[in-house]
Design an enzyme around this catalytic site. Structure first.
Site, mmCIF file in Angstrom:
data_model
loop_
_atom_site.group_PDB
_atom_site.id
_atom_site.type_symbol
_atom_site.label_atom_id
_atom_site.label_comp_id
_atom_site.label_asym_id
_atom_site.label_seq_id
_atom_site.Cartn_x
_atom_site.Cartn_y
_atom_site.Cartn_z
ATOM 1 N N ASN A 9 1.158 -1.123 0.051
ATOM 2 C CA ASN A 9 -0.074 0.423 -0.456
ATOM 3 C C ASN A 9 0.515 1.426 -0.296
ATOM 4 O O ASN A 9 1.101 0.946 0.701
ATOM 5 C CB ASN A 9 -1.068 0.004 0.925
ATOM 6 C CG ASN A 9 -1.421 1.442 1.239
ATOM 7 O OD1 ASN A 9 -1.959 2.278 0.484
ATOM 8 N ND2 ASN A 9 -2.272 1.423 2.800
ATOM 9 N N LYS A 11 0.270 4.529 -0.399
ATOM 10 C CA LYS A 11 -0.373 5.552 0.543
ATOM 11 C C LYS A 11 0.056 7.096 -0.790
ATOM 12 O O LYS A 11 0.150 6.965 -1.831
ATOM 13 C CB LYS A 11 0.287 5.615 1.731
ATOM 14 C CG LYS A 11 -0.356 4.178 2.515
ATOM 15 C CD LYS A 11 0.063 4.588 4.380
ATOM 16 C CE LYS A 11 0.116 2.781 4.752
ATOM 17 N NZ LYS A 11 0.515 3.073 6.319
ATOM 18 N N HIS A 95 -9.772 1.038 5.610
ATOM 19 C CA HIS A 95 -7.628 1.347 5.677
ATOM 20 C C HIS A 95 -8.254 2.256 7.260
ATOM 21 O O HIS A 95 -9.098 3.258 6.712
ATOM 22 C CB HIS A 95 -7.469 2.042 5.141
ATOM 23 C CG HIS A 95 -5.893 2.002 5.546
ATOM 24 N ND1 HIS A 95 -5.627 2.546 6.734
ATOM 25 C CD2 HIS A 95 -5.088 1.193 5.570
ATOM 26 C CE1 HIS A 95 -3.745 1.958 6.521
ATOM 27 N NE2 HIS A 95 -3.888 1.430 6.156
ATOM 28 N N GLU A 97 -6.517 5.023 8.266
ATOM 29 C CA GLU A 97 -6.235 6.204 7.830
ATOM 30 C C GLU A 97 -7.744 7.228 7.464
ATOM 31 O O GLU A 97 -7.169 7.873 7.623
ATOM 32 C CB GLU A 97 -5.222 6.057 6.999
ATOM 33 C CG GLU A 97 -3.614 6.121 8.141
ATOM 34 C CD GLU A 97 -3.031 5.364 6.985
ATOM 35 O OE1 GLU A 97 -2.669 5.162 5.600
ATOM 36 O OE2 GLU A 97 -2.187 4.682 7.640
ATOM 37 N N GLU A 167 -5.120 -5.231 10.509
ATOM 38 C CA GLU A 167 -4.222 -3.797 10.682
ATOM 39 C C GLU A 167 -4.386 -3.067 12.376
ATOM 40 O O GLU A 167 -5.447 -2.176 12.258
ATOM 41 C CB GLU A 167 -4.180 -3.583 9.561
ATOM 42 C CG GLU A 167 -3.990 -3.417 8.426
ATOM 43 C CD GLU A 167 -3.606 -2.318 7.375
ATOM 44 O OE1 GLU A 167 -2.016 -2.875 6.618
ATOM 45 O OE2 GLU A 167 -3.713 -1.351 7.200
ATOM 46 N N GLY A 173 3.016 2.212 11.124
ATOM 47 C CA GLY A 173 3.828 2.717 10.807
ATOM 48 C C GLY A 173 4.496 3.711 11.594
ATOM 49 O O GLY A 173 4.967 4.404 12.476
ATOM 50 N N SER A 213 3.358 -1.955 10.588
ATOM 51 C CA SER A 213 5.243 -1.987 10.921
ATOM 52 C C SER A 213 6.423 -3.298 10.067
ATOM 53 O O SER A 213 6.325 -4.166 10.907
ATOM 54 C CB SER A 213 5.370 -2.135 11.862
ATOM 55 O OG SER A 213 5.072 -0.664 12.569
#
Ligand code: 13P
Length: 257
Positions: A9, A11, A95, A97, A167, A173, A213
């Site tokens: 991904n 991003k 996702h 985010e 996730e 991250g 990660s």
């Protein structure tokens, strides 16, 4: 037997030139590989450029989002038909985010899942708890809610086109991945939920990726877990050498099983 699925991904990273280089590097290394399914998810403006590079190879292409309508007056949005037109087979939905930074609700994500599947796209459906939810022992409760609302109304047949990505938000991250044991525990719970919702055949066949990660050092021990069927990689998918090392870890695990 579930095939391992290693997906990158990207991003909101890369430029046209670095996206092309990254895609070419992956194709050069794994464009003919059949052992592990490899996917790339570039930003929208670079989909066509990357599609040209992966065309005819075993690498699959996907979008990072879509709007739940076939077309219309939705300024700034992208439809499932447009993604298909650009060569996408997949789309990432739900996702964290988008859930937590953009504010997408479970119900809106559910609309997107239906729209994507009805259009003929496969979906990587992301779920995962925040740190405070894990600390409060609410992980399973959160996963159950996200699964029941996000996948509501799908048929058993449609679920065959859904990949789940677990996730945990605290692992994205941050450099702090879930341990293989934590991932296995969550994946086992998710598989059980899919069984309750869509039957045992779907539970057995659904591919469940881990994301958060993932790097060349931890990929193999995560992928070696019986219920971890792949990884969804952010940061480490932006470097050809790191992403390649993760795919190679998947190939070793696939050969060993
Ligand atoms: P990182 O691998 O950078 O933690 O991101 C994971 C992710 O969000 C993939 O979708």
């Amino acid at each position: 037997m579930r095939k391992l699925f290693v997906a990158g991904n990207w991003k909101m990273f890369t430029t046209l030139s670095s996206a092309r280089q990254l895609a070419q590097g992956i194709v050069d290394g794994f464009g003919e590989n059949e052992k592990v399914l490899v996917g790339v998810f570039p930003p929208f403006p670079y989909l066509l450029a990357v599609a040209e590079i992966v065309r005819g190879k075993t690498i699959v292409l996907g979008g990072q989002n879509l709007y739940p309508a076939a077309e219309g007056a939705f300024t700034g949005e992208v439809s499932p038909t447009m993604l298909l037109d650009c060569g996408c087979q997949y789309v990432i939905l739900g996702h964290s985010e988008r859930r937590h930074k953009i504010g997408e609700s479970d119900a809106f994500i559910n609309q997107k899942v239906h729209t994507a599947l009805n259009a003929g796209l496969k979906v990587i459906f992301c779920i995962g708890e925040k740190l405070e939810e894990r600390d409060a022992q609410k992980t399973n409760q959160v996963l159950e809610r996200q699964l029941t609302t996000g996948l509501a109304g799908l048929t058993q047949e449609q679920v065959a086109s859904v990949v789940i990505a677990y996730e945990p938000v605290w692992a994205i991250g941050t450099g702090k991945n879930a341990t293989p044991e934590e991932a296995e525990q969550a994946h086992t719970f998710i598989r059980g939920q899919i069984g309750q919702m869509f039957g045992s055949a779907n539970a057995e066949s659904v591919v469940i990726q881990y994301g958060g990660s993932v790097n060349p050092n931890n990929a193999e021990s995560l992928l070696a877990q019986p219920n971890v069927d792949g990884v969804l990689v952010g940061g480490a998918s932006l470097k050809v050498d790191q992403f390649s090392a993760i795919i190679e870890a998947g190939m070793r695990v696939a050969s060993a099983s």
